[in-house]
Write a protein that holds these residues in place. Structure first.
Motif, PDB file in Angstrom:
ATOM      1  N   TYR A  77       0.860  -1.182   0.000  1.00  0.00           N
ATOM      2  CA  TYR A  77       0.000   0.000   0.000  1.00  0.00           C
ATOM      3  C   TYR A  77       0.894   1.228   0.000  1.00  0.00           C
ATOM      4  N   VAL A 129       4.152  -4.862   1.571  1.00  0.00           N
ATOM      5  CA  VAL A 129       3.655  -5.890   2.487  1.00  0.00           C
ATOM      6  C   VAL A 129       4.216  -7.249   2.043  1.00  0.00           C
ATOM      7  N   ALA A 159      -0.093 -15.867  10.116  1.00  0.00           N
ATOM      8  CA  ALA A 159      -0.674 -15.055  11.185  1.00  0.00           C
ATOM      9  C   ALA A 159      -1.384 -13.822  10.626  1.00  0.00           C
ATOM     10  N   ASN A 160      -2.144 -13.164  11.482  1.00  0.00           N
ATOM     11  CA  ASN A 160      -2.758 -11.881  11.116  1.00  0.00           C
ATOM     12  C   ASN A 160      -1.684 -10.931  10.607  1.00  0.00           C
ATOM     13  N   GLY A 161      -1.974 -10.263   9.505  1.00  0.00           N
ATOM     14  CA  GLY A 161      -1.034  -9.264   9.000  1.00  0.00           C
ATOM     15  C   GLY A 161       0.105  -9.848   8.176  1.00  0.00           C
ATOM     16  N   ALA A 162       0.090 -11.152   7.936  1.00  0.00           N
ATOM     17  CA  ALA A 162       1.188 -11.783   7.180  1.00  0.00           C
ATOM     18  C   ALA A 162       1.184 -11.377   5.710  1.00  0.00           C
ATOM     19  N   LYS A 216      -1.741 -12.203   3.568  1.00  0.00           N
ATOM     20  CA  LYS A 216      -2.561 -13.155   2.800  1.00  0.00           C
ATOM     21  C   LYS A 216      -3.592 -12.414   1.933  1.00  0.00           C
ATOM     22  N   THR A 217      -4.303 -11.479   2.563  1.00  0.00           N
ATOM     23  CA  THR A 217      -5.313 -10.717   1.815  1.00  0.00           C
ATOM     24  C   THR A 217      -4.647  -9.873   0.730  1.00  0.00           C
ATOM     25  N   THR A 218      -3.496  -9.318   1.058  1.00  0.00           N
ATOM     26  CA  THR A 218      -2.764  -8.501   0.083  1.00  0.00           C
ATOM     27  C   THR A 218      -2.396  -9.349  -1.142  1.00  0.00           C
ATOM     28  N   ARG A 271      -5.534  -9.720  -3.233  1.00  0.00           N
ATOM     29  CA  ARG A 271      -5.864  -8.433  -3.882  1.00  0.00           C
ATOM     30  C   ARG A 271      -4.933  -8.130  -5.035  1.00  0.00           C
ATOM     31  N   GLN A 322      -7.797 -18.519   8.113  1.00  0.00           N
ATOM     32  CA  GLN A 322      -7.214 -18.470   9.459  1.00  0.00           C
ATOM     33  C   GLN A 322      -7.350 -19.836  10.123  1.00  0.00           C
TER      34      GLN A 322
HETATM   35  P1  ATP Z   1      -5.601 -10.753   8.252  1.00  0.00           P
HETATM   36  O1  ATP Z   1      -5.934 -12.148   8.428  1.00  0.00           O
HETATM   37  O2  ATP Z   1      -5.474  -9.994   9.533  1.00  0.00           O
HETATM   38  O3  ATP Z   1      -6.414 -10.041   7.210  1.00  0.00           O
HETATM   39  P2  ATP Z   1      -3.502 -10.915   6.306  1.00  0.00           P
HETATM   40  O4  ATP Z   1      -2.437 -11.936   6.339  1.00  0.00           O
HETATM   41  O5  ATP Z   1      -4.599 -11.093   5.327  1.00  0.00           O
HETATM   42  O6  ATP Z   1      -4.088 -10.767   7.739  1.00  0.00           O
HETATM   43  P3  ATP Z   1      -3.144  -8.357   5.115  1.00  0.00           P
HETATM   44  O7  ATP Z   1      -4.584  -7.978   5.299  1.00  0.00           O
HETATM   45  O8  ATP Z   1      -2.682  -8.689   3.762  1.00  0.00           O
HETATM   46  O9  ATP Z   1      -2.782  -9.549   6.077  1.00  0.00           O
HETATM   47  O10 ATP Z   1      -2.291  -7.185   5.726  1.00  0.00           O
HETATM   48  C1  ATP Z   1      -0.867  -7.177   5.685  1.00  0.00           C
HETATM   49  C2  ATP Z   1      -0.356  -5.843   6.182  1.00  0.00           C
HETATM   50  O11 ATP Z   1      -0.820  -4.808   5.343  1.00  0.00           O
HETATM   51  C3  ATP Z   1      -0.815  -5.489   7.586  1.00  0.00           C
HETATM   52  O12 ATP Z   1       0.304  -4.959   8.279  1.00  0.00           O
HETATM   53  C4  ATP Z   1      -1.874  -4.435   7.383  1.00  0.00           C
HETATM   54  O13 ATP Z   1      -1.866  -3.530   8.431  1.00  0.00           O
HETATM   55  C5  ATP Z   1      -1.445  -3.784   6.086  1.00  0.00           C
HETATM   56  N1  ATP Z   1      -2.605  -3.280   5.342  1.00  0.00           N
HETATM   57  C6  ATP Z   1      -3.698  -3.985   4.999  1.00  0.00           C
HETATM   58  N2  ATP Z   1      -4.564  -3.237   4.290  1.00  0.00           N
HETATM   59  C7  ATP Z   1      -4.007  -2.014   4.192  1.00  0.00           C
HETATM   60  C8  ATP Z   1      -4.399  -0.774   3.577  1.00  0.00           C
HETATM   61  N3  ATP Z   1      -5.564  -0.662   2.917  1.00  0.00           N
HETATM   62  N4  ATP Z   1      -3.563   0.278   3.701  1.00  0.00           N
HETATM   63  C9  ATP Z   1      -2.376   0.166   4.352  1.00  0.00           C
HETATM   64  N5  ATP Z   1      -1.946  -0.962   4.940  1.00  0.00           N
HETATM   65  C10 ATP Z   1      -2.736  -2.030   4.877  1.00  0.00           C
END
Ligand code: ATP
Length: 238
Positions: free
Chosen positions: A14, A19, A38-41, A43-45, A48, A196
């Motif tokens: 971002y 990330v 883990a959370n924040g690893a 995965k969602t990024t 996307r 998760q």
């Molecule tokens: P979760 O299960 O908590 O969603 P995740 O593994 O899917 O975790 P991501 O959502 O990809 O993780 O987030 C990875 C990092 O990117 C995190 O540190 C989060 O704070 C950051 N992040 C996520 N979305 C944004 C955004 N829109 N703008 C800035 N940083 C973001």
């Protein structure tokens, strides 16, 4: 034959914040690949970036051998990639039927939208019964089915599925993941699944990729991640 999805050296994030750092993974045709961590690893990024919502700053994404980086999001959909985001993205004001038809809209190139709709109703009986209910009248499980159904109406070749178990009772989660396994068997659907709930994910996945602080920490057949105690302790923490 090449893998359906090949991600190579991917960097994404971002604004100035990366990330994902140098992430490489492959998703074989007709397989379910679980992305764990883990959370924040990140995965969602990852999902996307593959679906074109985020533009990578480095690396390659090859879908069926073709580079996706310069492709616009709607074209990504046309190529056969469907993304079910975390939180599901169901339109609360629209009926089940209208939500499902929205899924078909994205693929106007497909002449068989009506047939695909019928198939989704066959697959998800609760949705067929609630055809005229609006989104906000549905239970969490029904909403997840609707989000999944809407993606399937577009007859994707690759389904990107983010946290389908979020907020669902274990029984409903098992039902939804079981359905994914069935679709994979019957139609050869390829799935990249973020979850998760590691145990549930590994129960249906063929392959597991563990992300840790934006990097691939481990990539192995799901059965190995499930059965090898040392691997599980080291990478999945249970
Ligand atoms: P979760 O299960 O908590 O969603 P995740 O593994 O899917 O975790 P991501 O959502 O990809 O993780 O987030 C990875 C990092 O990117 C995190 O540190 C989060 O704070 C950051 N992040 C996520 N979305 C944004 C955004 N829109 N703008 C800035 N940083 C973001």
């Amino acid at each position: 034959m090449a893998s359906l999805l090949q991600v190579e050296g991917l960097t994404s994030g971002y604004g100035p914040v990366s990330v994902l750092k140098d992430v490489s993974l492959t998703v074989e045709r007709g397989s379910i690949t679980a992305v764990l961590g883990a959370n924040g690893a990140g995965k969602t990024t990852l999902l996307r970036t593959v679906s074109g919502l985020l533009r990578p700053t480095g690396g390659q994404i090859l879908f069926d051998g073709a580079d996706l980086r310069s492709v616009r999001m709607e074209q990504v959909v046309r190529k056969g990639i469907a993304h079910v985001p975390e939180g599901r993205g169901v339109v609360a004001e629209l009926t089940v039927d209208e939500n499902l038809r929205l899924g078909g809209l994205w693929r106007r190139d497909r002449p068989d939208a009506a047939k695909a709709l019928t198939e989704v109703y066959e697959l998800f009986e609760p949705l067929a019964r609630r055809r005229r209910s609006v989104g906000h009248q549905l239970s969490g499980g029904e909403r997840q089915m609707l989000a999944l159904g809407r993606a399937l109406v577009a007859r994707p070749r690759l389904l990107l599925l983010d946290e389908p178990s979020l907020g669902l009772a274990p029984r409903v989660t098992a039902q939804i993941l079981g359905l994914l396994a069935r679709l994979r068997e019957q139609t050869g659907l390829t799935v990249l699944l973020v979850e998760q709930n590691v145990r549930s994910a590994l129960s249906v996945a063929d392959h597991g990729v563990v992300l840790s602080v934006g990097r691939v920490a481990m990539s192995a057949p799901a059965a190995r991640l499930r059965d090898d105690d040392d691997l599980r302790h080291a990478y999945l923490g249970f």
